[in-house]
Design an enzyme around this catalytic site. Sequence first.
Site, PDB file in Angstrom:
ATOM      1  N   TYR A 152      41.903  -8.828  29.411  1.00  0.00           N
ATOM      2  CA  TYR A 152      41.520  -8.169  28.154  1.00  0.00           C
ATOM      3  C   TYR A 152      42.146  -6.783  28.017  1.00  0.00           C
ATOM      4  CZ  TYR A 152      38.031 -11.698  27.185  1.00  0.00           C
ATOM      5  OH  TYR A 152      37.415 -12.872  26.905  1.00  0.00           O
ATOM      6  N   LYS A 219      37.199 -16.101  40.841  1.00  0.00           N
ATOM      7  CA  LYS A 219      38.075 -17.262  41.049  1.00  0.00           C
ATOM      8  C   LYS A 219      39.117 -16.861  42.097  1.00  0.00           C
ATOM      9  CE  LYS A 219      39.563 -21.356  39.935  1.00  0.00           C
ATOM     10  NZ  LYS A 219      38.919 -22.531  40.537  1.00  0.00           N
ATOM     11  N   ASP A 273      34.234 -21.742  38.812  1.00  0.00           N
ATOM     12  CA  ASP A 273      34.062 -23.099  38.264  1.00  0.00           C
ATOM     13  C   ASP A 273      32.792 -23.757  38.810  1.00  0.00           C
ATOM     14  OD1 ASP A 273      35.545 -22.841  40.568  1.00  0.00           O
ATOM     15  OD2 ASP A 273      36.729 -24.647  40.274  1.00  0.00           O
ATOM     16  N   ASP A 297      32.853 -13.340  29.901  1.00  0.00           N
ATOM     17  CA  ASP A 297      32.840 -13.792  28.509  1.00  0.00           C
ATOM     18  C   ASP A 297      32.394 -15.257  28.447  1.00  0.00           C
ATOM     19  OD1 ASP A 297      33.185 -13.691  25.822  1.00  0.00           O
ATOM     20  OD2 ASP A 297      35.345 -13.426  25.842  1.00  0.00           O
TER      21      ASP A 297
END
Length: 407
Positions: A152, A219, A273, A297
Site C-alpha cells: 500500500y 506469509k 492462508d 485488509d
Amino acid sequence: MDQPGKITKNSSGELIVPDHVIIPFIEGDGIGPDIWRATKAVIDGAVNIAYPGERKIFWHELFVGEKGFKKDGQWLSDEALGEIKDHMVAIKGPLTTPVGEGIRSLNVTIRQKLDLFACIRPVKYVDSVPSPMKNPQKIDMVIFRENTEDVYAGIEWASGSPGAEKVSAFLRDVMGADLPENSGIGIKPISPGNTKRLVAKAIEHAIENEYPSVTLMHKGNIMKFTEGAFRNWGYEVAIEKFRDKIITEEELYDNYDGSPPEGKIVIKDRIADMMFQQVLLRPEEFSVIATPNLNGDYISDALAAQVGGLGMAPGANISNECGVFEATHGTAPKYAGLDKVNPSSLILSGAMMLDHIGWNVAAELIRSSLQATVKSGTVTYDLARQIPGAKEINCSAFGNEIVRHMK
Ligand code: NAP
C-alpha cells in the site's frame, strides 16, 4: 456553561478531555451524510443520558471529499489535516476515491499524512445479529493492521512504462532477477520500526483489555524478508518491551505444558492462508491479531462477515498523536441519499471514540442499546433480509430506535 475546548495531552501523554469538547467530523460521501446523521443523534443521545448537564460534544465539520471539492476545489486540504492533528481525535464517514485526480485514495492519504500507523478493527458478535457461523458468540478479536507500508506504500510502475523498464533492467542486469517481459512492478517495503510500533500497540491493547494472546499473522514462508521479518520483529519487540508480561508459544509448550501462567499473554504466529481457515473453525483461539497492511485488509472484511457484515464493523486509525474513527465500509453509491443503509459501523466507531477519550459509560450505553435494538427485530434492510420476521426500518429510524432504547 464552560467554553468548549480542544483535547490536549499532559506531560505523561494522557489525554485531557474537557467536559465540553470540540470534535471534528467528516461527513463523508455517498451514504456518508445518512449514516453520519444517525450516528450524531446516537452519540449525542448517549453522552446526554450518561452525563446529563455535565458533558457535551461540540461538532466541528471538516470539508473533505466531494464536499471539500465543491467548496474550495480541494478533496483533502492541508488545513483539514492540520485540524485533525490539532484536535487529536476525529470521526469520519466513507470517502469516494476520486478517479484520475492524482490522489490514490483519500483514506490512504489521510492515514499516511497523519502517520496513523495502526488500523484497529474490533470484531465481536452482537447478540441476535444474523451470522453464517454456528457459534458466532465465540468471536471476540481485535485486528491491528499496519497502515503505512507494505504494497500500500504506492511504489509501483505500470507495465511498459519507463519506470517499469528502468526498474526491470536494474533487477535483471544488476540483481540477477528473472522477470517476465513487460511486468508491472510493485514494491513491498516492510520495516523493523513500523512493524515494532504496530506490534507494541497490539500488545499494549491486549494487556489493557486482558486478552489472552496476540497472534502475528504473516506469509513469511514465501515472503521471507518482508512478512517473515514482520514475524521475527514482532517477537523481538514483544521480548524487548514486554518480557515480564508475555510468553511466546514456544515457551508455553517448553516450560508450561501448554497452560499459560496467570496474567501472561501468549505471543504466537500463524501463516496467513491457514489463519483464514482457523478463524472459521476455531475462532476462540484468537484474540488480538497483528498483521501487515494487505493481510489486515483481507482478514478484516472476512471477520466482519462472520459477525454480520461490513455494516456492523467499526474501525479506528491511530498514531501516538491522534485517532481517526471511521466506518470500515465504502460510500455504497447506489444507496446514497436513500436513508436506507445500516449506520452501525459508524455508530460503533463512535463508541470506540468515546472509549478512547475516556467517556466509557456513554460508549457502553451505545453498544448495549444497539444490541437491544437489533434484538427487538427492528433493523435496516441488510439485517432484515437475513432475520425472518424482522421489521425493516430506515437508517435514521434505526438511529432513533437506539436512542429510545437508552431511556
Ligand atoms: P462499499 O461502499 O463498502 O459497498 C459495498 C456493499 O457493501 C454495498 O453495496 C452494500 O451491500 C454493503 N454495504 C456497505 N455499507 C453498508 C452499510 N452501511 N449498510 C449496509 N450495507 C452496506 O464498497 P464499494 O462499492 O466497493 O466502494 C464504493 C466507494 O467507496 C469507492 O469509491 C471506494 O473507493 C470507497 N471506499 C471508501 C472506504 C473508506 O472511506 N474507508 C472504504 C472502502 C471503499 P449490498 O449491495 O449487498 O446491499
